[in-house]
Motif scaffolding. Structure first.
Motif, PDB file in Angstrom:
ATOM      1  N   ARG A 116      85.968  -4.254  13.880  1.00 26.43           N
ATOM      2  CA  ARG A 116      87.416  -3.815  13.381  1.00 26.43           C
ATOM      3  C   ARG A 116      87.547  -2.752  12.511  1.00 26.43           C
ATOM      4  N   TRP A 119      87.229   0.076  15.043  1.00 24.08           N
ATOM      5  CA  TRP A 119      88.602   0.123  15.822  1.00 24.08           C
ATOM      6  C   TRP A 119      89.472   1.074  14.984  1.00 24.08           C
ATOM      7  N   ASN A 120      89.433   0.717  13.747  1.00 24.75           N
ATOM      8  CA  ASN A 120      90.430   1.230  12.791  1.00 24.75           C
ATOM      9  C   ASN A 120      90.015   2.636  12.169  1.00 24.75           C
ATOM     10  N   GLU A 122      87.589   3.351  10.091  1.00 26.38           N
ATOM     11  CA  GLU A 122      87.296   3.277   8.787  1.00 26.38           C
ATOM     12  C   GLU A 122      85.759   3.663   8.736  1.00 26.38           C
TER      13      GLU A 122
END
Length: 127
Positions: A116, A119-120, A122
């Motif tokens: 995640r 994906w973001n 970060e």
């Protein structure tokens, strides 16, 4: 619940059917190269958001669309995004467990968090 089951079953079928050794594509672009050791390498959808699973009239998975980022990666690359997407598209429930149960796997919080973050876009914490 119907969508969560269809997505879980559809991803499992995709991951079980496509041979990793025959896939000419590397990991999805957003996954990158430096990842934790894979739980299970599969041919990933690469954009396993809820709207990219087509459902039949009976609620089963009829297929997948938007396969432009298909490639070999840990199955959690798809599962992390699919479960996160359920919260965006169906905010009135907690459907992650339904999707993962249908897929046939228990949640892996570390892998889910890692993919995640990727994906973001970060930063990955050191360690």
């Amino acid at each position: 619940e119907t969508a969560a089951r269809a997505i879980g079953a559809g991803l499992r079928r995709l991951h079980d059917a496509l041979p990793v050794a025959d896939c000419p594509f590397g990991p999805p672009s957003w996954v990158g190269e430096r990842t934790p050791p894979p739980d299970r390498l599969v041919v990933c959808h690469g954009d396993a958001c809820a709207p990219n699973t087509l459902m039949a009239d009976d609620g089963s998975c009829a297929g997948h669309v938007d396969l432009g980022d298909l490639g070999v990666a840990d199955r959690w690359a798809d599962l992390a995004i699919a479960t996160m997407s359920l919260d965006w598209n169906f905010p009135r429930g907690r459907w992650e467990t339904v999707l993962l149960d249908t897929y046939g796997v228990r949640a892996d919080p570390e892998r889910i968090a890692f993919y995640r973050r990727r994906w973001n876009d970060e930063p990955t914490p050191p360690g």
